[in-house]
Motif scaffolding. Structure first.
Motif, PDB file in Angstrom:
ATOM      1  N   MET A   3       1.221  -4.196   3.348  1.00  0.00           N
ATOM      2  CA  MET A   3       0.601  -3.263   2.573  1.00  0.00           C
ATOM      3  C   MET A   3       0.218  -2.213   3.592  1.00  0.00           C
ATOM      4  O   MET A   3      -0.632  -2.755   4.392  1.00  0.00           O
ATOM      5  N   ASN A   4       0.421  -0.889   3.452  1.00  0.00           N
ATOM      6  CA  ASN A   4       0.020   0.023   4.687  1.00  0.00           C
ATOM      7  C   ASN A   4      -1.295   0.502   4.260  1.00  0.00           C
ATOM      8  O   ASN A   4      -1.881   0.442   3.252  1.00  0.00           O
ATOM      9  N   ILE A   5      -1.863   1.431   4.931  1.00  0.00           N
ATOM     10  CA  ILE A   5      -3.217   2.141   4.985  1.00  0.00           C
ATOM     11  C   ILE A   5      -3.131   3.073   3.654  1.00  0.00           C
ATOM     12  O   ILE A   5      -4.330   2.747   2.813  1.00  0.00           O
ATOM     13  N   PRO A   6      -2.264   3.885   3.534  1.00  0.00           N
ATOM     14  CA  PRO A   6      -2.316   4.742   2.098  1.00  0.00           C
ATOM     15  C   PRO A   6      -2.246   3.716   0.845  1.00  0.00           C
ATOM     16  O   PRO A   6      -2.986   4.040  -0.047  1.00  0.00           O
ATOM     17  N   ASN A   7      -1.405   2.488   0.838  1.00  0.00           N
ATOM     18  CA  ASN A   7      -1.443   1.683  -0.257  1.00  0.00           C
ATOM     19  C   ASN A   7      -2.686   0.881  -0.523  1.00  0.00           C
ATOM     20  O   ASN A   7      -3.245   0.791  -1.515  1.00  0.00           O
ATOM     21  N   LYS A  42       7.893   3.683  -2.022  1.00  0.00           N
ATOM     22  CA  LYS A  42       7.956   4.128  -3.531  1.00  0.00           C
ATOM     23  C   LYS A  42       6.733   3.620  -4.296  1.00  0.00           C
ATOM     24  O   LYS A  42       6.411   3.842  -5.198  1.00  0.00           O
ATOM     25  N   TRP A  43       6.108   2.568  -3.879  1.00  0.00           N
ATOM     26  CA  TRP A  43       5.241   1.893  -4.414  1.00  0.00           C
ATOM     27  C   TRP A  43       3.882   2.793  -4.231  1.00  0.00           C
ATOM     28  O   TRP A  43       3.286   3.003  -5.532  1.00  0.00           O
ATOM     29  N   GLY A  44       3.951   3.560  -3.310  1.00  0.00           N
ATOM     30  CA  GLY A  44       2.575   4.749  -3.388  1.00  0.00           C
ATOM     31  C   GLY A  44       2.847   5.710  -4.121  1.00  0.00           C
ATOM     32  O   GLY A  44       1.924   6.338  -4.701  1.00  0.00           O
ATOM     33  N   LYS A  45       4.345   5.975  -3.938  1.00  0.00           N
ATOM     34  CA  LYS A  45       4.397   7.278  -4.902  1.00  0.00           C
ATOM     35  C   LYS A  45       4.333   7.129  -6.321  1.00  0.00           C
ATOM     36  O   LYS A  45       4.129   8.074  -7.097  1.00  0.00           O
ATOM     37  N   LEU A  46       4.506   5.851  -6.937  1.00  0.00           N
ATOM     38  CA  LEU A  46       4.575   5.526  -8.197  1.00  0.00           C
ATOM     39  C   LEU A  46       2.933   5.196  -8.540  1.00  0.00           C
ATOM     40  O   LEU A  46       2.422   5.704  -9.564  1.00  0.00           O
ATOM     41  N   LEU A  47       2.184   4.321  -7.725  1.00  0.00           N
ATOM     42  CA  LEU A  47       0.896   3.925  -8.078  1.00  0.00           C
ATOM     43  C   LEU A  47      -0.015   4.969  -7.543  1.00  0.00           C
ATOM     44  O   LEU A  47      -1.302   5.066  -8.359  1.00  0.00           O
ATOM     45  N   ASP A  48       0.083   5.565  -6.737  1.00  0.00           N
ATOM     46  CA  ASP A  48      -1.239   6.732  -6.353  1.00  0.00           C
ATOM     47  C   ASP A  48      -1.517   7.767  -7.455  1.00  0.00           C
ATOM     48  O   ASP A  48      -2.565   7.613  -7.735  1.00  0.00           O
ATOM     49  N   PRO A  49      -0.535   8.470  -8.166  1.00  0.00           N
ATOM     50  CA  PRO A  49      -0.612   9.243  -9.409  1.00  0.00           C
ATOM     51  C   PRO A  49      -1.410   8.367 -10.351  1.00  0.00           C
ATOM     52  O   PRO A  49      -2.148   8.763 -11.165  1.00  0.00           O
ATOM     53  N   LEU A  50      -1.063   7.045 -10.519  1.00  0.00           N
ATOM     54  CA  LEU A  50      -1.653   6.155 -11.421  1.00  0.00           C
ATOM     55  C   LEU A  50      -2.869   6.070 -11.407  1.00  0.00           C
ATOM     56  O   LEU A  50      -3.946   6.054 -12.238  1.00  0.00           O
ATOM     57  N   ALA A  51      -3.387   5.705 -10.215  1.00  0.00           N
ATOM     58  CA  ALA A  51      -4.769   5.582  -9.892  1.00  0.00           C
ATOM     59  C   ALA A  51      -5.554   6.764 -10.077  1.00  0.00           C
ATOM     60  O   ALA A  51      -6.574   6.768 -10.491  1.00  0.00           O
ATOM     61  N   VAL A  75      -6.767  12.359  -1.139  1.00  0.00           N
ATOM     62  CA  VAL A  75      -6.288  13.246  -0.235  1.00  0.00           C
ATOM     63  C   VAL A  75      -6.114  12.465   1.158  1.00  0.00           C
ATOM     64  O   VAL A  75      -4.813  12.812   1.779  1.00  0.00           O
ATOM     65  N   LEU A  76      -6.992  11.676   1.556  1.00  0.00           N
ATOM     66  CA  LEU A  76      -6.400  10.685   2.543  1.00  0.00           C
ATOM     67  C   LEU A  76      -5.314   9.888   2.745  1.00  0.00           C
ATOM     68  O   LEU A  76      -4.535   9.830   3.646  1.00  0.00           O
TER      69      LEU A  76
END
Length: 188
Positions: free
Chosen positions: A1-5, A59-68, A45-46
């Motif tokens: 898991m990376n920092i953005p995730n 892909k995980w981030g693109k999907l879950l970021d807006p969900l969060a 933003v970060l």
């Protein structure tokens, strides 16, 4: 898991923390919940900045970021509506828009298409955050709160219409490309 995730995961965890402080009996409960809401916005933003700058887009981030983001926004609007700070019609519009956005995202994701946020979506989010913060932190009248949330909802509806038109175009283009590929295969 990376920092953005990780930042996206933190945003999910901040949702119940916001609710706890918003409804607590603490003297500064609204102020504390506003700080939590701001912190969630900063992590949003970060994570986007770090993901793009350091090439950590997943892909995980693109999907879950807006969900969060949506989960936090819906939670906040539910809390404000429950306390009578935001009119009930706002939550119906926002909830309907978000459900349709999630369904559209699922349909696109199923075809392995992930759509990134656009400037108008980001602008609508910023307006939403500003309206919510003003309602929580300032002693606004009912009319002022309705005006502020009306601007936020209106910008969100505008973004939804734009996303819907984009969705229709993407689905048509994907279907057209799929049909062309099938014809090429048959002609071989």
């Amino acid at each position: 898991m990376n920092i953005p995730n990780i930042l996206t995961t933190i945003r999910f965890l901040l949702v119940p923390v916001f609710v706890y402080f918003f409804f607590s009996d603490l003297e500064n409960s609204y102020f504390i919940s506003a700080i939590i809401f701001i912190f969630a916005g900063v992590t949003d933003v970060l994570d986007g900045y770090i993901a793009r700058k350091c090439n950590m887009i997943t892909k995980w981030g693109k999907l879950l970021d807006p969900l969060a983001d949506k989960l936090m926004q819906l939670t906040v609007i539910f809390c404000l509506t429950y306390r009578g700070l935001v009119p009930l019609w706002a939550i119906y519009i926002i909830l309907t828009k978000e459900i349709l956005m999630v369904l559209g995202s699922i349909l696109l994701y199923r075809d392995e298409i992930v759509v990134s946020a656009t400037w108008y979506g980001k602008a609508a989010t910023v307006l939403f955050y500003l309206a919510i913060l003003a309602i929580i932190l300032l002693d606004t009248s009912d009319m002022q709160s309705t005006f502020l949330i009306g601007i936020a909802v209106g910008s969100g509806v505008f973004a939804f219409v734009r996303y819907s038109l984009n969705f229709k175009q993407i689905k048509f283009s994907h279907k057209h490309n799929f049909n062309m590929a099938n014809r090429s295969e048959k002609n071989k």
